[in-house]
Scaffold this active site. Structure first.
Site, PDB file in Angstrom:
ATOM      1  N   VAL A 292       7.037  16.314   6.887  1.00  0.00           N
ATOM      2  CA  VAL A 292       6.882  17.104   5.676  1.00  0.00           C
ATOM      3  C   VAL A 292       6.230  18.426   6.068  1.00  0.00           C
ATOM      4  CG1 VAL A 292       5.936  17.189   3.338  1.00  0.00           C
ATOM      5  CG2 VAL A 292       6.684  15.011   4.293  1.00  0.00           C
TER       6      VAL A 292
ATOM      7  N   THR B 232      21.896 -11.397  -7.460  1.00  0.00           N
ATOM      8  CA  THR B 232      21.237 -11.131  -6.182  1.00  0.00           C
ATOM      9  C   THR B 232      20.489  -9.794  -6.180  1.00  0.00           C
ATOM     10  OG1 THR B 232      22.960 -12.398  -5.086  1.00  0.00           O
ATOM     11  CG2 THR B 232      21.602 -10.970  -3.686  1.00  0.00           C
TER      12      THR B 232
ATOM     13  N   ASP C 215      -2.663  10.962  10.113  1.00  0.00           N
ATOM     14  CA  ASP C 215      -2.309  11.071   8.690  1.00  0.00           C
ATOM     15  C   ASP C 215      -3.349  10.386   7.799  1.00  0.00           C
ATOM     16  OD1 ASP C 215      -1.514   8.546   9.674  1.00  0.00           O
ATOM     17  OD2 ASP C 215       0.396   8.508   8.598  1.00  0.00           O
TER      18      ASP C 215
ATOM     19  N   VAL D 210       3.828  15.020  10.572  1.00  0.00           N
ATOM     20  CA  VAL D 210       4.879  14.252  11.240  1.00  0.00           C
ATOM     21  C   VAL D 210       4.634  12.763  11.027  1.00  0.00           C
ATOM     22  CG1 VAL D 210       6.060  13.803  13.428  1.00  0.00           C
ATOM     23  CG2 VAL D 210       5.019  16.062  13.010  1.00  0.00           C
TER      24      VAL D 210
HETATM   25  N1  ATP Z   1      14.136   4.513  -3.291  1.00  0.00           N
HETATM   26  C1  ATP Z   1      13.941   3.873  -2.149  1.00  0.00           C
HETATM   27  N2  ATP Z   1      14.300   2.565  -2.014  1.00  0.00           N
HETATM   28  C2  ATP Z   1      14.100   1.888  -0.864  1.00  0.00           C
HETATM   29  N3  ATP Z   1      13.505   2.422   0.216  1.00  0.00           N
HETATM   30  C3  ATP Z   1      13.133   3.704   0.145  1.00  0.00           C
HETATM   31  C4  ATP Z   1      13.319   4.506  -1.026  1.00  0.00           C
HETATM   32  N4  ATP Z   1      12.797   5.744  -0.773  1.00  0.00           N
HETATM   33  C5  ATP Z   1      12.356   5.711   0.475  1.00  0.00           C
HETATM   34  N5  ATP Z   1      12.548   4.491   1.046  1.00  0.00           N
HETATM   35  C6  ATP Z   1      12.155   4.069   2.390  1.00  0.00           C
HETATM   36  O1  ATP Z   1      10.756   3.946   2.377  1.00  0.00           O
HETATM   37  C7  ATP Z   1      10.208   4.370   3.614  1.00  0.00           C
HETATM   38  C8  ATP Z   1       9.174   5.384   3.375  1.00  0.00           C
HETATM   39  O2  ATP Z   1       9.803   6.513   2.862  1.00  0.00           O
HETATM   40  P1  ATP Z   1       8.974   7.753   2.463  1.00  0.00           P
HETATM   41  O3  ATP Z   1       9.915   8.830   2.076  1.00  0.00           O
HETATM   42  O4  ATP Z   1       7.933   7.279   1.537  1.00  0.00           O
HETATM   43  O5  ATP Z   1       8.381   8.076   3.878  1.00  0.00           O
HETATM   44  P2  ATP Z   1       7.204   9.006   4.242  1.00  0.00           P
HETATM   45  O6  ATP Z   1       6.150   9.019   3.189  1.00  0.00           O
HETATM   46  O7  ATP Z   1       7.767  10.285   4.679  1.00  0.00           O
HETATM   47  O8  ATP Z   1       6.714   8.152   5.471  1.00  0.00           O
HETATM   48  P3  ATP Z   1       6.175   8.646   6.849  1.00  0.00           P
HETATM   49  O9  ATP Z   1       5.084   9.596   6.509  1.00  0.00           O
HETATM   50  O10 ATP Z   1       5.721   7.384   7.485  1.00  0.00           O
HETATM   51  O11 ATP Z   1       7.345   9.280   7.529  1.00  0.00           O
HETATM   52  C9  ATP Z   1      11.367   4.867   4.450  1.00  0.00           C
HETATM   53  O12 ATP Z   1      11.675   3.845   5.374  1.00  0.00           O
HETATM   54  C10 ATP Z   1      12.478   5.089   3.448  1.00  0.00           C
HETATM   55  O13 ATP Z   1      13.747   4.847   4.010  1.00  0.00           O
HETATM   56  C1  PAU Z   2      -0.116   3.393  10.360  1.00  0.00           C
HETATM   57  C2  PAU Z   2       0.688   4.653  10.558  1.00  0.00           C
HETATM   58  C3  PAU Z   2       2.017   4.309  11.228  1.00  0.00           C
HETATM   59  C4  PAU Z   2       0.986   5.240   9.154  1.00  0.00           C
HETATM   60  O1  PAU Z   2       1.694   6.424   9.275  1.00  0.00           O
HETATM   61  C5  PAU Z   2      -0.110   5.703  11.366  1.00  0.00           C
HETATM   62  O2  PAU Z   2      -1.251   6.078  10.688  1.00  0.00           O
HETATM   63  C6  PAU Z   2      -0.485   5.204  12.738  1.00  0.00           C
HETATM   64  O3  PAU Z   2       0.340   5.127  13.619  1.00  0.00           O
HETATM   65  N1  PAU Z   2      -1.799   4.855  12.919  1.00  0.00           N
HETATM   66  C7  PAU Z   2      -2.347   4.413  14.161  1.00  0.00           C
HETATM   67  C8  PAU Z   2      -3.072   3.123  14.016  1.00  0.00           C
HETATM   68  C9  PAU Z   2      -4.265   3.151  13.083  1.00  0.00           C
HETATM   69  O4  PAU Z   2      -4.352   3.986  12.172  1.00  0.00           O
HETATM   70  O5  PAU Z   2      -5.150   2.315  13.279  1.00  0.00           O
END
Ligand code: ATP
Ligand code: PAU
Ligand code: K
Length: 257
Positions: free
Chosen positions: A16, A187, A112, A10
């Site tokens: 995932v 831009t 994580d 989470v």
């Molecule tokens: N192609 C992209 N361009 C811009 N931003 C993106 C893109 N893909 C994902 N993001 C953004 O990057 C962030 C991280 O996405 P990602 O899918 O890597 O999350 P995650 O690894 O599941 O993160 P977490 O484990 O924190 O939920 C999200 O805020 C998402 O909206």
């Molecule tokens: C930094 C994040 C948000 C990354 O998912 C998570 O690992 C988290 O909330 N960590 C707690 C703070 C720390 O790791 O020191």
């Protein structure tokens, strides 16, 4: 007996999920993290994903969860009980990770980050640096003996870009994309160059400092949704492991069974 393990990671943006048949990852899915979603909504969603992949809830005989979003945990625990008839193992105090955590307060480290560190050390040994491009970009250092030393936490690529768009009148949403140049004439490309090479520079800067503090020979493993976009542009990342967190969950489950 064959273990059919459901692993759940989470994050603040995404949850995932993966199913392991012993050490083999059969399938994995990404759903958005939604604090409003109910036990039954998660249950139905997961059942549907299982159904589409010819899996059945009855096949699962263990569940492990890592969460950095505390309010979602009780909901998922109830979902596991109700839809799988199982109590999940939750990464936290009392769970054997096999890793010594040198944080001032070990409970403060995101689950994580520990799970990633366990997986990276198991696969590559130490010293190793883990970079996770999620909601936040995190850097973690593990030494040669497998001690989790700590690391750095940065605003993630997605949320940083979102802030740039929200706090300006004329900057549009962009797709994260590598540009050929940083001298851009419109831009969108200017923003793409700034975001892309800015975060490439961040990785290079933090990794090089971390190597100096840890060990110059440390290997660098990257994960998270955006790792595959950033990694090809820099020598600072040695390898991308998209399933690192899921692997770590499987390894920790093995250590606690
Ligand atoms: N192609 C992209 N361009 C811009 N931003 C993106 C893109 N893909 C994902 N993001 C953004 O990057 C962030 C991280 O996405 P990602 O899918 O890597 O999350 P995650 O690894 O599941 O993160 P977490 O484990 O924190 O939920 C999200 O805020 C998402 O909206
Ligand atoms: C930094 C994040 C948000 C990354 O998912 C998570 O690992 C988290 O909330 N960590 C707690 C703070 C720390 O790791 O020191
Ligand atoms: K993640």
């Amino acid at each position: 007996m064959i273990t059919m393990l459901l692993v759940i990671d989470v994050g603040n943006t995404n949850i995932v999920l993966g199913v392991y048949k012993d050490t083999e990852l059969l399938d994995h899915w990404r759903i958005s993290t939604d604090r409003q979603r109910t036990t039954d909504e998660y249950g139905v969603l997961i059942r549907e994903l299982f159904y589409l992949n010819d899996l059945r809830a009855d096949d699962i005989n263990a569940i492990i969860i890592s969460s950095v979003v505390p309010p979602v945990v009780p909901t998922l625990e109830r979902m596991c009980q109700r839809y799988f008839g199982l109590s999940p193992l939750l990464i936290g105090p009392g769970v054997k990770t096999g890793m010594d955590i040198r944080y001032d307060n070990p409970r403060e480290v995101g689950a994580d980050r520990i799970v990633n560190a366990v997986a990276a050390y198991e696969k590559y040994g130490g010293p190793v640096i883990i970079v996770d491009f999620g909601t936040a970009t995190t850097f973690c250092a593990v030494d040669a003996k497998g001690v989790y030393l700590g690391g750095s936490i940065c605003p993630g690529i997605g949320i940083s870009t979102e802030a740039l768009v929200q706090r300006t009148a004329k900057l549009p949403r962009i797709e994260l994309k590598r540009t050929d140049s940083v001298i851009c004439r419109n831009t969108i490309e200017s923003m793409q160059a700034g975001v892309f090479y800015g975060f490439v520079g961040q990785v290079e800067g933090i990794v090089s400092r971390m190597r100096r503090e840890l060990d110059m020979s440390a290997r660098v493993v990257a994960t998270g949704g955006l790792a595959v976009v950033i990694a090809p542009a820099t020598k600072a990342i040695d390898v991308v492991e998209p399933m690192l967190t899921l692997e770590g969950l499987r390894i920790i489950y093995e250590r606690n069974r």
